[in-house]
Design a protein around this motif. Structure first.
Motif, PDB file in Angstrom:
ATOM      1  N   ARG A 415       0.917  -1.304  -0.077  1.00  0.00           N
ATOM      2  CA  ARG A 415      -0.142   0.008   0.010  1.00  0.00           C
ATOM      3  C   ARG A 415       0.767   1.336   0.086  1.00  0.00           C
ATOM      4  NH1 ARG A 415      -3.417  -3.023   3.449  1.00  0.00           N
ATOM      5  NH2 ARG A 415      -2.258  -2.103   5.395  1.00  0.00           N
ATOM      6  N   ARG A 417       4.067   1.658  -1.087  1.00  0.00           N
ATOM      7  CA  ARG A 417       4.530   1.536  -2.363  1.00  0.00           C
ATOM      8  C   ARG A 417       3.680   2.381  -3.446  1.00  0.00           C
ATOM      9  NH1 ARG A 417       8.061  -4.025  -2.726  1.00  0.00           N
ATOM     10  NH2 ARG A 417       9.817  -3.314  -1.313  1.00  0.00           N
ATOM     11  N   GLU A 418       2.356   1.771  -3.390  1.00  0.00           N
ATOM     12  CA  GLU A 418       1.230   2.348  -4.374  1.00  0.00           C
ATOM     13  C   GLU A 418       0.986   3.943  -4.169  1.00  0.00           C
ATOM     14  OE1 GLU A 418      -1.950   0.000  -3.841  1.00  0.00           O
ATOM     15  OE2 GLU A 418      -1.133  -1.832  -4.760  1.00  0.00           O
ATOM     16  N   GLN A 419       1.097   4.352  -2.800  1.00  0.00           N
ATOM     17  CA  GLN A 419       0.742   5.551  -2.328  1.00  0.00           C
ATOM     18  C   GLN A 419       1.995   6.193  -2.944  1.00  0.00           C
ATOM     19  OE1 GLN A 419       0.098   6.153   1.421  1.00  0.00           O
ATOM     20  NE2 GLN A 419      -0.651   8.252   1.160  1.00  0.00           N
ATOM     21  N   ARG A 420       3.175   5.853  -2.944  1.00  0.00           N
ATOM     22  CA  ARG A 420       4.600   6.668  -3.112  1.00  0.00           C
ATOM     23  C   ARG A 420       4.660   6.875  -4.827  1.00  0.00           C
ATOM     24  NH1 ARG A 420       9.909   3.150  -3.251  1.00  0.00           N
ATOM     25  NH2 ARG A 420       8.355   2.232  -4.828  1.00  0.00           N
ATOM     26  N   ASP A 421       4.109   5.688  -5.549  1.00  0.00           N
ATOM     27  CA  ASP A 421       4.138   5.885  -7.108  1.00  0.00           C
ATOM     28  C   ASP A 421       2.884   6.714  -7.307  1.00  0.00           C
ATOM     29  OD1 ASP A 421       5.918   3.851  -7.040  1.00  0.00           O
ATOM     30  OD2 ASP A 421       4.436   2.143  -7.401  1.00  0.00           O
ATOM     31  N   ALA A 422       1.750   6.978  -6.613  1.00  0.00           N
ATOM     32  CA  ALA A 422       0.652   7.731  -7.039  1.00  0.00           C
ATOM     33  C   ALA A 422       1.392   9.276  -6.842  1.00  0.00           C
ATOM     34  CB  ALA A 422      -0.278   7.681  -6.185  1.00  0.00           C
ATOM     35  N   LEU A 423       2.038   9.540  -5.796  1.00  0.00           N
ATOM     36  CA  LEU A 423       2.684  10.733  -5.363  1.00  0.00           C
ATOM     37  C   LEU A 423       3.456  11.153  -6.261  1.00  0.00           C
ATOM     38  CD1 LEU A 423       2.814  10.766  -1.686  1.00  0.00           C
ATOM     39  CD2 LEU A 423       1.386  11.765  -2.852  1.00  0.00           C
ATOM     40  N   LYS A 425       3.901  10.028  -9.486  1.00  0.00           N
ATOM     41  CA  LYS A 425       3.359  10.484 -10.710  1.00  0.00           C
ATOM     42  C   LYS A 425       2.438  11.837 -10.569  1.00  0.00           C
ATOM     43  CE  LYS A 425       0.171   8.501 -14.220  1.00  0.00           C
ATOM     44  NZ  LYS A 425      -0.765   7.217 -14.630  1.00  0.00           N
ATOM     45  N   MET A 426       1.905  12.324  -9.431  1.00  0.00           N
ATOM     46  CA  MET A 426       1.471  13.506  -9.234  1.00  0.00           C
ATOM     47  C   MET A 426       2.493  14.469  -9.349  1.00  0.00           C
ATOM     48  SD  MET A 426      -1.143  14.726  -6.325  1.00  0.00           S
ATOM     49  CE  MET A 426      -2.308  13.299  -6.559  1.00  0.00           C
ATOM     50  N   ARG A 427       3.616  14.279  -8.740  1.00  0.00           N
ATOM     51  CA  ARG A 427       4.494  15.435  -8.808  1.00  0.00           C
ATOM     52  C   ARG A 427       4.988  15.761 -10.177  1.00  0.00           C
ATOM     53  NH1 ARG A 427      10.070  14.294  -5.714  1.00  0.00           N
ATOM     54  NH2 ARG A 427      10.415  12.883  -7.286  1.00  0.00           N
TER      55      ARG A 427
END
Length: 620
Positions: A415, A417-423, A425-427
Motif C-alpha cells: 500500500r 509503495r502504491e501511494q508513493r508511486d501515485a505521489l 506521478k502527481m509530482r
C-alpha cells in the motif's frame, strides 16, 4: 352467447342493486385478504431477519473464519437474510400494486354505482308518476261519464212527465245540466286520451331506451370490477413468481455451502491452530527412596536453594510491588458509568503474590505446587507485555504468528509503495503543468511515505530473521525427536538414575513455562539444575492452572494496570483462582489472556468439585 341486462333483466332493478352491492363487498374482502397476506409476509421476513441476525457472529472471530462448517453456516445465514429481503419485496409489491390500487378503485366503484342507480331510480320515479297521472285522468273520465249519464236519465224522465209550465221549465234546466255533464265527460275523455298517449310514450322510452342504457352501464361496471379482481389475482401470482428465482438461487447457494464443508480439512486446521511443536515427554525414571544418603543430600540442597530463592525474591520484591494491580473499586459501582479514575484508588495493604507466598509456606505438596504455578504466572503477568519476537509462544504457534505478521507487513508495504508511486506521478504531472498544482507541496508527504517504507522494511527484515530462527528450532526439534526415539529403543532405563541426570538430558521442549511460554535461558536452566529432585519432579511438567469455575461480569472494567484483564459487561470468563482477601479474582479468557479483575465486578459460579478443593487447600 351475449346477454344484455337492459333487455334480459328489465324488471330486476332491486336484484341488480343487491348483486352489485355484494360484488363491492367481495372486492373489499379480497383487498383485505391481500393486505393481511402482505402483513404475514412482512412479519415472516422480519422474523427470518431477526433469526439470521441472532445467530450471526456479533463480531468477526478468527476461529469462525478458519473452519468450513462455520463458513457454511455464515453463508446460510446470509442467504437466509436475502430470502427475508425477497419476502419484504413481495409484501411491498402486494401493498403498492394491489392493496392501494384496489382500495382506490373500490371508492371509485362505489361512486359510479351510486350514480347509475340514482339514474335508474329517477327513471323509475318518472314512469311511476306518468302512471299515476294516467290513473287520475282515467278515474276523472269515468266519473264524468257516469255523471253525464245520470244527468241524461234525469232529463229524459222530466221530458216524459212534462205537463205544466213549471215542469217544462224544469225539463229545460235538466237538459242544460245534461249537456254540461256531457261536455265535461268529453273533456275528461280527451284528457284521459292525452295522458294515456303520454304514458305509453314514457313507458316505451323507459323500457326500450332509458332502462337498457342504465342497465348496460351497470353491467359494464360489474364486468370491470370482475376484471380488476382477475388482474389483482394475476399480479399477486406474478409478484410471488418474481421472487421465486432469487429464493431458488438462495437455496442453491445454501446447498453449495453445505457441499463445501470438508471434515478432513477442518481436522487438519485444528492441528494447524493448536499444534505447539513441542516434543512429547519422555519416560518417567525410577527414584530409589531406599538411598537415605541421597535423600539427605537432596534435603540439604533444597534448604540451600530455598535460602538462595529467598535472597533472589528479596531482590525482585520491590519491582513486583511497583507494578502491583490497584485494589478493586467500591462494592456497588454504577452500571455502565465506571470512570477510569475510580479504578485506580490508593494502594492496598495486601498483595496477591504475598498471599500466595504465605499459602506456599503453610500448604501441602499439591497445594504448594499450585501456589508456585500461580506465583510464577502472576510475575509473568505483572512484569510486562509479551515480547515482540513472540518467544513466549510455543515454536509452532510462534512460527504461525510471525508468518501472519510478515504477511500483514507485506500488505502495508504494498500500500505504501502504491501511494508513493501515485505521489511521484502527481509530482511529475505538476512539474509538467505548474498551473495544476505545486510540486513542492508533495515533498513532505513523499518524505513521510519513504520513512514509513523504511520502517516497514526494517520491521520485515527483523520478523524474517525471527521466522528463520523459529524454523531452525523446529527443524532441530524434529531432528532431536528422531534421534531421541532411536536412543530410547537402544537404551534401557535404570532404576537408580537420578533426577539431575534426567534434567540434563531433557529436550528444549520441556523448558516450558506454566502459561505455555518457551525459553532458551541457560542461566535459568543452570539454576533449575541446582534444585532438588523433588522440586524438579513437581514443576518441570507444569500445565496451565485448571479452571475452578466460571464468572459473569456485572459491569465493564478497563484493565489499565499490568496484570489486570479488561472485560465488558455480560462477558463469561473462567475462574482460575479465588479472591485471597485482597479484592481481586484471577480469571482467564480463552487460553492466552489471563489476569486479575475486581471481585465486586463479577458474579462467580464455582464447580462443586472445585469448592471442595479450595476449602481443603485452605485448611491444609
Amino acid at each position: 352467447m351475449s346477454s344484455n341486462w337492459g333487455t334480459e333483466l328489465w324488471d330486476q332493478f332491486d336484484n341488480l342493486e343487491k348483486h352489485t352491492s355484494w360484488g363491492i363487498d367481495f372486492l373489499e374482502r379480497y383487498t383485505k385478504f391481500v393486505k393481511e397476506r402482505a402483513d404475514i409476509e412482512l412479519s415472516y421476513a422480519k422474523q427470518i431477519r431477526s433469526l439470521s441476525k441472532k445467530y450471526h457472529p456479533k463480531r468477526s472471530r478468527e476461529d469462525e473464519s478458519r473452519y468450513t462448517w462455520c463458513l457454511a453456516f455464515a453463508a446460510t445465514l446470509r442467504q437466509l437474510n436475502e430470502v427475508a429481503v425477497q419476502r419484504e419485496e413481495l409484501a411491498d409489491n402486494l401493498n403498492t400494486q394491489i392493496v392501494c390500487e384496489l382500495t382506490r378503485y373500490t371508492q371509485e366503484l362505489k361512486t359510479e354505482r351510486k350514480t347509475h342507480f340514482q339514474d335508474g331510480r329517477r327513471a323509475q320515479q318518472h314512469i311511476e308518476s306518468s302512471w299515476k297521472q294516467l290513473e287520475s285522468s282515467k278515474r276523472r273520465f269515468e266519473r264524468d261519464c257516469k255523471e253525464a249519464e245520470r244527468a241524461q236519465h234525469v232529463s229524459d224522465r222530466i221530458d216524459l212527465d212534462n205537463k205544466t209550465d213549471g215542469e217544462k221549465r224544469c225539463s229545460l234546466k235538466a237538459r242544460q245540466t245534461a249537456q254540461q255533464k256531457q261536455q265535461a265527460a268529453e273533456e275528461s275523455r280527451k284528457d284521459y286520451v292525452t295522458s294515456l298517449n303520454q304514458f305509453n310514450q314514457d313507458q316505451h322510452q323507459h323500457y326500450h331506451t332509458l332502462v337498457p342504457v342504465i342497465y348496460q352501464r351497470i353491467q359494464d361496471m360489474e364486468e370491470r370490477r370482475i376484471e380488476r379482481i382477475c388482474d389483482a389475482m394475476r399480479l399477486s401470482a406474478e409478484a410471488e413468481r418474481k421472487v421465486l428465482p432469487v429464493v431458488s438461487r438462495c437455496l442453491d447457494a445454501m446447498m453449495d455451502a453445505a457441499e463445501s464443508i470438508q471434515p478432513r480439512m477442518d481436522t487438519r486446521q485444528v492441528v494447524e491452530v493448536y499444534k505447539s511443536g513441542f516434543d512429547p515427554p519422555g519416560d518417567v525414571e525410577f527414584e530409589d527412596y531406599s538411598a537415605t544418603m541421597r535423600r539427605s543430600i537432596s534435603e540439604s540442597s533444597y534448604l540451600d536453594n530455598r535460602t538462595e530463592g529467598r535472597r533472589h525474591s528479596r531482590k525482585l520484591w520491590p519491582f513486583i510491588r511497583k507494578n502491583k494491580p490497584p485494589p478493586p473499586p467500591p462494592t456497588s459501582p454504577l452500571p455502565g458509568g465506571v470512570n477510569n479514575s475510580s479504578q485506580s484508588p490508593p494502594l492496598a495493604s495486601r498483595e496477591p503474590i504475598t498471599q500466595r507466598l504465605n499459602d506456599l509456606m503453610t500448604s501441602g505438596s499439591r497445594t504448594r505446587k499450585q501456589c508456585l504455578r500461580s506465583l510464577k504466572r502472576g510475575l509473568s503477568l505483572k512484569l510486562g507485555s509479551s515480547p515482540a519476537d513472540c518467544s513466549h509462544l510455543p515454536p509452532e504457534q510462534r512460527r504461525k504468528k510471525l508468518q501472519t505478521r510478515i504477511n500483514n507487513i507485506n500488505q502495508e508495504i504494498q500500500r505504501e509503495r502504491e501511494q508513493r508511486d501515485a505521489l511521484l506521478k502527481m509530482r511529475e504531472v505538476y512539474e509538467q503543468s505548474p498551473q495544476m498544482g505545486d510540486a513542492g507541496s508533495l515533498e513532505p508527504r513523499l518524505e513521510e511515505v519513504k520513512q514509513s517504507l523504511q520502517r516497514l522494511e526494517d520491521e520485515l527484515r527483523r520478523h524474517q530473521a525471527w521466522l528463520l530462527e523459529a524454523d531452525s528450532r523446529l527443524s532441530d526439534h524434529s531432528t532431536r525427536r528422531q534421534s531421541g526415539g532411536c536412543g530410547l529403543n537402544s537404551q534401557a532405563t535404570t532404576p537408580g538414575s537420578s533426577s539431575l541426570k534426567q534434567l540434563d538430558n531433557r529436550s528444549p521442549a520441556s523448558r516450558e513455562s506454566p502459561d505455555g511460554s518457551y525459553t532458551e535461558d541457560h542461566s535459568a536452566e543452570l539454576n533449575f539444575k541446582s534444585r532438588s529432585s523433588e522440586f524438579d519432579d513437581e514443576f518441570d511438567d507444569e500445565e496451565p492452572l485448571p479452571s475452578i469455575g466460571t464468572c459473569k461480569s456485572l459491569y465493564p472494567f478497563q484493565g489499565q494496570n499490568e496484570g489486570t484483564l479488561s472485560m465488558v459487561e455480560g462477558e463469561l470468563l473462567s475462574v482460575v483462582e479465588e479472591d485471597k482477601g485482597d479484592g481481586w479474582t484471577r480469571v482467564r479468557r480463552n487460553l492466552e489472556e489471563e489476569g486479575y479483575v475486581p471481585t465486586s465486578y463479577i458474579k462467580v459460579f464455582l464447580d462443586s468439585s472445585a469448592k471442595g478443593y479450595v476449602q481443603s487447600s485452605r485448611l491444609v
